[in-house]
Design a protein around this motif. Structure first.
Motif, PDB file in Angstrom:
ATOM      1  N   GLY A   1      11.223  -2.833  -0.597  1.00 12.02           N
ATOM      2  CA  GLY A   1      10.163  -3.074   0.423  1.00 12.02           C
ATOM      3  C   GLY A   1       9.189  -4.233  -0.322  1.00 12.02           C
ATOM      4  O   GLY A   1       8.293  -4.304   0.030  1.00 12.02           O
ATOM      5  N   ALA A   2       9.653  -4.689  -1.718  1.00 14.72           N
ATOM      6  CA  ALA A   2       8.687  -5.677  -2.163  1.00 14.72           C
ATOM      7  C   ALA A   2       8.126  -6.956  -1.406  1.00 14.72           C
ATOM      8  O   ALA A   2       7.209  -7.263  -1.270  1.00 14.72           O
ATOM      9  N   THR A   3       9.348  -7.562  -0.746  1.00 15.86           N
ATOM     10  CA  THR A   3       8.924  -8.996  -0.029  1.00 15.86           C
ATOM     11  C   THR A   3       8.417  -8.525   1.293  1.00 15.86           C
ATOM     12  O   THR A   3       7.183  -9.249   1.625  1.00 15.86           O
ATOM     13  N   PRO A   4       8.536  -7.465   1.921  1.00 18.21           N
ATOM     14  CA  PRO A   4       7.595  -7.396   3.266  1.00 18.21           C
ATOM     15  C   PRO A   4       6.398  -7.014   3.004  1.00 18.21           C
ATOM     16  O   PRO A   4       5.418  -7.337   3.407  1.00 18.21           O
ATOM     17  N   GLN A   5       6.215  -6.282   1.881  1.00 14.65           N
ATOM     18  CA  GLN A   5       4.763  -6.054   1.315  1.00 14.65           C
ATOM     19  C   GLN A   5       4.134  -7.182   0.915  1.00 14.65           C
ATOM     20  O   GLN A   5       2.627  -7.156   1.060  1.00 14.65           O
ATOM     21  N   LEU A   6       4.733  -8.221   0.148  1.00 12.36           N
ATOM     22  CA  LEU A   6       3.970  -9.295  -0.136  1.00 12.36           C
ATOM     23  C   LEU A   6       3.549  -9.995   1.028  1.00 12.36           C
ATOM     24  O   LEU A   6       2.374 -10.590   1.195  1.00 12.36           O
ATOM     25  N   PHE A   7       4.472 -10.244   2.207  1.00 14.57           N
ATOM     26  CA  PHE A   7       4.109 -10.761   3.167  1.00 14.57           C
ATOM     27  C   PHE A   7       2.861  -9.991   3.900  1.00 14.57           C
ATOM     28  O   PHE A   7       1.939 -10.871   4.141  1.00 14.57           O
ATOM     29  N   ALA A   8       2.933  -8.959   3.712  1.00 15.68           N
ATOM     30  CA  ALA A   8       1.747  -8.207   4.613  1.00 15.68           C
ATOM     31  C   ALA A   8       0.502  -8.423   3.599  1.00 15.68           C
ATOM     32  O   ALA A   8      -0.565  -8.547   4.401  1.00 15.68           O
ATOM     33  N   VAL A   9       0.525  -8.505   2.426  1.00 17.08           N
ATOM     34  CA  VAL A   9      -0.657  -8.770   1.648  1.00 17.08           C
ATOM     35  C   VAL A   9      -1.180 -10.030   1.879  1.00 17.08           C
ATOM     36  O   VAL A   9      -2.351 -10.450   2.143  1.00 17.08           O
ATOM     37  N   LEU A  10      -0.357 -10.927   1.906  1.00 18.08           N
ATOM     38  CA  LEU A  10      -0.584 -12.241   2.200  1.00 18.08           C
ATOM     39  C   LEU A  10      -1.237 -12.500   3.593  1.00 18.08           C
ATOM     40  O   LEU A  10      -2.484 -13.143   3.800  1.00 18.08           O
TER      41      LEU A  10
END
Length: 478
Positions: A312-321
């Motif tokens: 889940g690292a990439t979708p979480q990064l997009f969400a934080v961005l």
């Protein structure tokens, strides 16, 4: 008697797979439910499908090896990876959470003093890239998901051959699936014969072994080029012509590339080194791991994700961005099948007044992605997002810009493959000038796109909407 034994065997397998699914803490409820549906609807083959597509690293060997590789890289090159205090010093407080989250994935923090030039088009990218390789004095490292034996692929191959023949150390990695044709071609052998060190990421020479050890569709989707530790290229372009012969009817492939110099180059090289060690089992000890900062440059950091990183690292990064956006957020991607994290973040940003613009291809080379993507249009449009469908080819550029200040560019799509299955690489940066240039390129995409409206989506026939939603429902399996 035989039928009874087969039935018992089948029941035991289904029970075993069901228990395995229930034990998977990394599955979302939607993914778990989808797999249960597959087992019920396809009682005799559902278990086989799960075995082929449900597990990414069943024996955890790849994850263990990946962790060992990064431990070794950190021990030798921690000075190139940045530090938490650098984020506090270099990044605007509004965007620090996103940069810190990106650093949590594989340890690359923002480093100062980088610069970048946006390539005008595919021809300009080729011209600069070949010239940089021809000027290399120490080493050249390249990695491509797709490497074709076409004008672009041959130009890069021949530049590597010329470099190797004059004593430059050249290393090249190609993905076993995306580049399968060139790996078997005379061009590949020609590079080997000239002294280019070649490696195949996730090879498919033994499909049975691949199936037993992981998944056939786990791929290295990265696109990395590093010259002399001083120059790197990052963006969406493979080593292939825009005409993209293997799927010519969707051409041209419209890509975007940035040419970087400065401190961030070293981080991209470390990511390449990790891939080289994973692919070959060998270390790279013939180059000095150092950075070459550019005075007056901006802060940037590398983000590399893959199935051996945190789930889940990439979708979480997009969400934080997305949550960091204050005024504008513009995103382009060819493949849009978001998970709930990203979908809700986009809707939330639009609801709080951020001008959210999403740019997708009008005609997609994947009918599955095309159908699944459109299942989200109504929700996004209702929230106030603007959706544009690019009509002049397949828009393959993966870009994200925030507030005219922050840019992320690289190989990651907004889909479950990039989120869970592919090894990806991106660069996250804070700079008005580069973000303005990328934003202008996004505006060019918008000018060549059709605006989608809520009225148009609401007028779609019911059968079309049902089809979109059916495909989106089975997305976790695909």
């Amino acid at each position: 008697m035989i039928q009874a034994l087969l039935l018992i065997f089948h029941v035991l397998i289904v029970i075993g797979v069901t228990l395995r699914i229930l034990l998977r803490d990394d599955f979302s409820p939607q993914a778990r439910l989808t797999w249960f549906v597959v087992l019920v609807v396809l009682p005799y083959v559902g278990s086989i499908i799960y075995f082929l597509l449900g597990e990414t690293d069943p024996w955890n060997k790849a994850t263990k090896r990946h962790n060992e590789v990064f431990d070794e890289i950190r021990a030798k090159a921690s000075h190139l990876m940045g530090a938490p205090e650098d984020t506090e010093r270099l990044i605007d407080p509004l965007y620090r959470p996103a940069f810190l989250y990106a650093a949590s994935i594989n340890g690359f923090y923002p480093v100062a003093k980088s610069r970048a030039d946006l390539m005008a088009d595919a021809e300009a990218t080729n011209t600069h890239l070949v010239a940089d390789i021809d000027a290399a004095q120490s080493h050249v490292h390249v990695l491509y998901y797709i490497w074709l034996d076409d004008n672009t692929g041959r130009a890069i191959a021949h530049a590597l051959i010329r470099a190797a023949q004059r004593g430059v150390t050249c290393r090249a990695i190609a993905d076993g699936l995306g580049s399968r044709a060139v790996i078997k071609s005379p061009l590949w052998q020609h590079m080997k014969d000239a002294g280019v060190q070649m490696a195949v990421a996730m090879p498919l020479d033994n499909p049975i072994r691949t199936i037993l050890k992981s998944r056939v569709d786990l791929r290295n989707h990265r696109k990395i080029t590093v010259i002399d530790s001083k120059i790197t290229y990052c963006g969406s372009r493979n080593s292939a012509d825009p005409e993209f012969r293997v799927k010519a009817k969707y051409a041209p492939w419209v890509d975007i590339m940035l040419r970087f110099e400065g401190s961030v180059v070293a981080q991209n090289e470390l990511l390449f080194i990790s891939d080289w060690m994973m692919a070959t089992g060998k270390i790279i000890d013939d180059i000095t791991l150092t950075s070459h900062p550019v005075e007056g440059g901006f802060p940037a950091q590398v983000m590399g994700d893959g199935p051996t990183e945190r789930q889940g690292a990439t979708p979480q990064l997009f969400a934080v961005l997305i949550a960091s956006a204050q005024e504008t957020l513009t995103l382009s991607t060819p493949y849009f099948v978001p998970d709930e994290t990203v979908l809700e973040a986009l809707c939330s940003a639009a609801h709080r007044g951020v001008a959210v613009t999403l740019i997708f291809p009008k005609v997609n080379d994947s009918w599955i992605v095309a159908a699944a993507s459109r299942s989200y249009y109504r929700k996004l449009l209702s929230a106030g997002c603007e959706i544009r469908e690019f009509k002049d080819g397949l828009l393959h550029a993966k870009t994200l810009t925030l507030d005219g200040k922050v840019t992320m560019i690289g190989s990651s799509n907004i889909d479950l493959r990039s989120f869970d299955l592919n090894y990806e690489n991106n660069i996250l940066l804070q700079d008005h000038g580069v973000t303005h240039a990328v934003r202008e390129r996004q505006q060019e995409y918008i000018a060549r796109s059709d605006l989608m409206t809520l009225e148009e989506v609401n007028a779609w026939p019911r059968r079309k909407r049902i089809w979109h939603n059916v495909i989106a429902t089975i997305g976790p399996v695909l």
